[in-house]
Each structure stands twice: as structure tokens, then as C-alpha cells.
Design an enzyme around this catalytic site. Structure first.
Site, mmCIF file in Angstrom:
data_model
loop_
_atom_site.group_PDB
_atom_site.id
_atom_site.type_symbol
_atom_site.label_atom_id
_atom_site.label_comp_id
_atom_site.label_asym_id
_atom_site.label_seq_id
_atom_site.Cartn_x
_atom_site.Cartn_y
_atom_site.Cartn_z
ATOM 1 N N HIS A 151 24.505 63.222 27.267
ATOM 2 C CA HIS A 151 23.375 62.845 26.539
ATOM 3 C C HIS A 151 22.227 62.168 27.386
ATOM 4 O O HIS A 151 21.061 62.222 27.253
ATOM 5 C CB HIS A 151 23.649 62.125 25.246
ATOM 6 C CG HIS A 151 24.175 62.739 24.075
ATOM 7 N ND1 HIS A 151 25.304 63.166 23.855
ATOM 8 C CD2 HIS A 151 23.272 63.512 23.212
ATOM 9 C CE1 HIS A 151 25.444 63.950 22.818
ATOM 10 N NE2 HIS A 151 24.217 64.149 22.343
ATOM 11 N N ASN B 187 25.591 69.182 15.243
ATOM 12 C CA ASN B 187 25.470 69.808 16.604
ATOM 13 C C ASN B 187 27.008 70.560 16.990
ATOM 14 O O ASN B 187 27.599 70.312 17.909
ATOM 15 C CB ASN B 187 25.252 68.531 17.690
ATOM 16 C CG ASN B 187 24.729 68.957 18.791
ATOM 17 O OD1 ASN B 187 24.488 70.150 18.929
ATOM 18 N ND2 ASN B 187 24.291 68.152 19.704
#
Length: 504
Positions: free
Chosen positions: A377, A346
Site C-alpha cells: 500500500h 478489494n
């Protein structure tokens, strides 16, 4: 099953027959279909709306309208949240003074994302949607907050206050509403990102992205020879699509055979030796990662097909299309340190965390960065357990690297042995750390850690206590002091030489 899938989908049900045939939720089918449609549109966009054939205004309008269409097809009325979040943040940028605009924009954007995540998880059934509408909002949050800080750097700070990367990313004028919406909601990145800098996106729209970049060699030898010809992305797109196909096949084949949830099954825990539990956890995480490889690599291929993502040339003259790539699969699977794994996983999110938080936070930036990552998140407790564990893992890995690694660099054989051991340790540590991220709930996460006797938590604590590591600021200060000492020694040597010359 099909009835439940239809009821839980807020987007289009046009592909419901295909969903029933392949036995997958219709919202997941919609997502993949929209990404494939975006891939075709990307090729058309580059061929027929090339910067040499049309104006940036037309490119902005088409990219934005296609993005809105894909969002509506996938998420239905939930896609209105994308506009509300973008509209609120743009209002803050316009009406709040430059001095504090970036802070308020950060709070409003992240706050709205968290509010949507809370309602999705705790107001509605959190298992209701297999394609999460807050996923695109996470990427939009990255783009808006990055944009706010870059505008603040460009309009409220002097160049002397900026690092070289901040100076390059700084935005010198306020974007128009169309440019802002195009950057946030274009069809290439509306569903799966990845995030990118505003300046890079504008260079793509205006057709200047193939000019020499700020990080290129000063002599221009590597890039100047080829910069007049617009490079082709065909080979990279085909290669990435092949990677997508392989990743999807592996994931669909193994995900049901090796579920992570099986690692907390009572019978499995009581009847399986501990070393086999470790191996199973590693294999379960290995089977889970191709899902992310598929989504992120396909998103990268879509951007490349549209002509976005060019990052200069290799030494052999071949073009590089990794400007906004989100992962490096081989570096992930063969990582020999916790940091190496995170640096290649990521990637764009890691860059966002670094630019928005780590480089700007003056009090414990590492802990602040992990906390921001957890909040971004979502609100599942497992996310926070993962990132709290990640702090301990990072500190322990840094201590091991600084204190133990130098002893194994004396020969190639010693270094190979160290790499093998640290590879195995890294894969186990990553699997152990990420397990709550997959299990989500507190009870299941604690049950997993209890079945492992919290062994890696205790090991990290022991390593951090036994092998202290100086903070980065202390290391930087010591380096500056040593440079000053070296400069003083050089000046003393020069003075002595001058005195000898005069005496001679």
C-alpha cells in the site's frame, strides 16, 4: 487554487478550464475523463476488434497503445515508471533460471514500487499530487508477481505439487513481450485495475473466455445450455454505471461534511461524549467508502464493456459478469464479521495476497500477509498501524466466532440478535482499525487511539488470551485424524458384518 492545481499536475492540462469550473484538481478530472474515454473505447473494442474479426496480435497492440496514451495523459513523464518496472521484471523472468525466477521478480517488482513510493512521499511533497502515479504501479506489481509465480508453477513444478486453483492458473509457456505489456498496461486496467490472472486475460483476448470454466458444474447443466451464445454485458454495465453515479454523488455530498480528521480535533474530543465519537467515526468512514465504490465499479464496468469479466451463468440463465469485480457493496455495509468485510472489500487484492503470500508462506502466514499488504500500500506509517491492528482484530474475531457463535445458532431469534450485535461490532472495529490508514501520520494516528484509550486493542488482547483458537494447521490435522478414525471404524464394521455373513 487553480494555479496550485496546475503546478502540481504532471499530466495534461487540456481539461484545466473544466477543473476550475467544478473546483476539483485537474489530475482528478483527467482521471475521470480518461476512464470515461476508456469506457467508450471498450465498447468500440468489443464491436470492431472482436476476436472473430481480428487477430489476437491486433487486439494486444491496440489495447497496449491505448493504455500508454491514457497513462501519458494522466501522469505525463511519470508514466515511464510503468515501463521501467515492467521492463526490469521481464528481464528477470527471461534471464534468471526458473527455479528462483519468481522470488527475484517479486523482490525487484515490489522493491521498485516501494522506491517510487518513498520518493513520492519523502523526497517530494506527499500532498502534491491528488492522483497518485504509484496507484497504477500497485496494480502492475500485482500482475507481475502473480505472473511470475504462475510461470514458476507451470514450468518448474509438477501438477501433483499444485493445488487445483494453482493448476488452473499455471502458465505453460513464457509470454511474449507484447503479451506481457498488454497484460500489464492495457487501457481497461492501466489506471485503476483491477488485477486479473494472465490466463483469464489471454482467454479474453483470444475469444475463448465464454467457454466452460474450471469451477463450473461437472454435468454442464447450468452453463452448457447457454454457452454457444456470446452473452451481453449491457445490463451489468448500465447497472454498474448507475452505482458509480450514486456513489460519486454521495461522496461529493458528504466527504467535506464528515471529515475523518475531525475525530482528532481537541475541541471535538473534549466536548463530545464517547458514544457520539464512535457514531461520528462510523459515519465519517461510511462517507469515505463511496469514493472507492466509484473507482472500482467504474473500472469493472470498463472491463465488462470490452467483454472481459464473464464468469458463467446463474441458475436462471442470466450471465454473471463478476470475474474481476473488486467489491460487493451490500456485503460490505452489512458485514457481520471482520473476515466477511475483508472478503468483500478489494477482492482481487485479497486474492493476490492469498495466492502469492498466504498459501506459500510456511511461517505465520497471516502476519506475513498483513505485512505484505502494508508494504504494497505504501510507506505512510498509518498504513502499518492499520495492518498491525488488523492482525489483532482478525485473531480476536476468529476467537469470538469459534467460541461464542455456536451458542447463538440454537434458534433464529438468537442468531438474528447475534448478527445485529456483530454487525455493529464489525463496523466499529473496521472504523477503528482503518482510521490510521486515513490519518497517515504517526502523531495523528496515536492521538486518535489515545482518545479512544486504546480500548479495542486491549479488548482484542483480552479476547485472544481468554478464548484461544487452534491454528488452521492443527484443525486440518485433527480433521484428517478424525477421517482416519472414521475410516477405521467403517472397516471394523465391515469386517464384523462379513464375519456374521460367513457365520450365517
Amino acid at each position: 487554487m487553480a494555479t496550485q492545481t496546475t503546478a502540481s499536475c504532471t499530466g495534461s492540462t487540456l481539461l484545466q478550464p473544466i477543473s476550475e469550473i467544478i473546483n476539483l484538481p485537474v489530475d482528478q478530472v483527467n482521471f475521470v475523463a480518461c476512464q470515461l474515454f476508456a469506457l467508450l473505447m471498450a465498447v468500440w473494442f468489443r464491436l470492431y476488434l472482436h476476436p472473430s474479426k481480428t487477430s489476437p496480435f491486433i487486439r494486444h497492440v491496440v489495447a497496449t497503445l491505448l493504455g500508454f496514451y491514457l497513462a501519458l495523459f494522466c501522469f505525463g513523464w511519470y508514466s515511464l515508471h510503468f515501463l521501467v518496472q515492467s521492463g526490469l521484471s521481464y528481464s528477470v523472468m527471461v534471464f534468471v533460471g526458473l527455479e528462483h525466477m519468481h522470488k527475484y521478480c517479486f523482490i525487484v517488482t515490489l522493491g521498485y514500487l516501494i522506491l517510487c513510493q518513498i520518493t513520492r512521499v519523502y523526497v517530494f511533497d506527499y500532498g502534491m499530487y491528488s492522483a497518485d502515479f504509484t496507484g497504477p504501479m500497485m496494480v502492475i506489481t500485482q500482475k507481475i508477481t502473480s505472473l511470475a509465480f504462475e510461470i514458476h508453477d507451470g514450468l518448474a513444478k509438477r501438477d501433483g505439487q499444485l493445488t487445483p486453483s494453482q493448476k488452473y492458473l499455471a502458465i505453460r509457456r513464457m509470454p511474449s513481450l507484447l503479451e506481457y505489456l498488454s497484460y500489464n498496461c492495457n487501457f481497461m486496467g492501466i489506471l485503476a485495475g483491477p488485477t486479473c490472472s494472465y490466463n483469464d486475460y489471454m482467454a479474453f483476448i483470444e475469444g475463448t473466455c465464454y467457454q466452460p470454466r474450471h469451477q463450473e458444474n461437472a454435468n454442464g447443466k447450468e452453463n452448457g445450455k447457454y454457452k454457444q451464445i456470446e452473452p451481453s454485458s449491457t445490463n451489468d454495465v448500465v447497472s454498474k454505471l448507475c452505482t458509480c453515479a450514486v456513489s460519486l454523488g454521495i461522496y461529493l455530498s458528504l466527504c467535506k461534511l464528515l471529515p475523518v480528521e475531525h475525530s482528532i480535533n481537541d475541541d471535538f474530543i473534549s466536548s463530545t461524549p464517547f458514544h457520539l465519537q464512535v457514531i461520528y467515526l462510523y459515519l465519517a468512514m461510511l462517507a469515505l467508502r463511496p469514493k472507492y465504490y466509484f473507482v472500482w465499479t467504474l473500472a469493472d464496468a470498463i472491463n465488462n464493456a470490452a467483454g472481459f469479466g464473464f464468469n458463467g451463468y446463474n441458475k436462471d440463465g442470466s450471465p454473471r459478469w463478476d470475474l474481476i469485480s473488486n467489491l460487493r457493496i451490500l456485503d460490505i455495509e452489512f458485514a457481520t464479521s471482520f473476515k466477511m468485510f475483508l472478503d468483500n472489500w478489494n477482492i482481487q487484492t485479497a486474492l493476490w495476497l492469498k495466492r502469492v503470500c498466504y498459501e506459500r508462506c510456511h511461517i505465520n502466514p497471516m502476519a506475513a500477509t498483513f505485512l505484505l499488504s502494508a508494504m504494497w500500500h505504501g510507506v505512510y506509517p498509518g498504513y502499518y498501524l492499520t495492518f498491525l491492528t488488523g492482525i489483532a482484530m482478525t485473531m480476536a474475531a476468529r476467537a469470538v466466532r469459534h467460541n461464542i457463535r455456536p451458542h447463538f445458532l440454537v434458534s433464529d431469534s438468537h442468531k438474528r440478535f447475534y448478527d445485529v450485535v456483530t454487525w455493529a461490532g464489525t463496523q466499529v472495529a473496521i472504523s477503528y482499525t482503518v482510521a490510521p490508514f486515513v490519518l497517515l501520520a504517526v502523531g495523528r494516528s496515536v492521538k486518535f487511539y489515545r482518545s479512544w484509550y486504546f480500548c479495542l486493542h486491549l479488548l482484542c488482547l483480552l479476547v485472544v488470551v481468554a478464548l484461544p483458537v487452534k491454528s488452521r494447521r492443527q484443525q486440518a490435522k485433527e480433521q484428517q485424524d478424525s477421517l482416519k478414525d472414521n475410516q477405521t471404524d467403517l472397516n471394523t464394521t465391515d469386517n464384523n458384518c462379513n464375519q456374521k455373513d460367513k457365520a450365517t
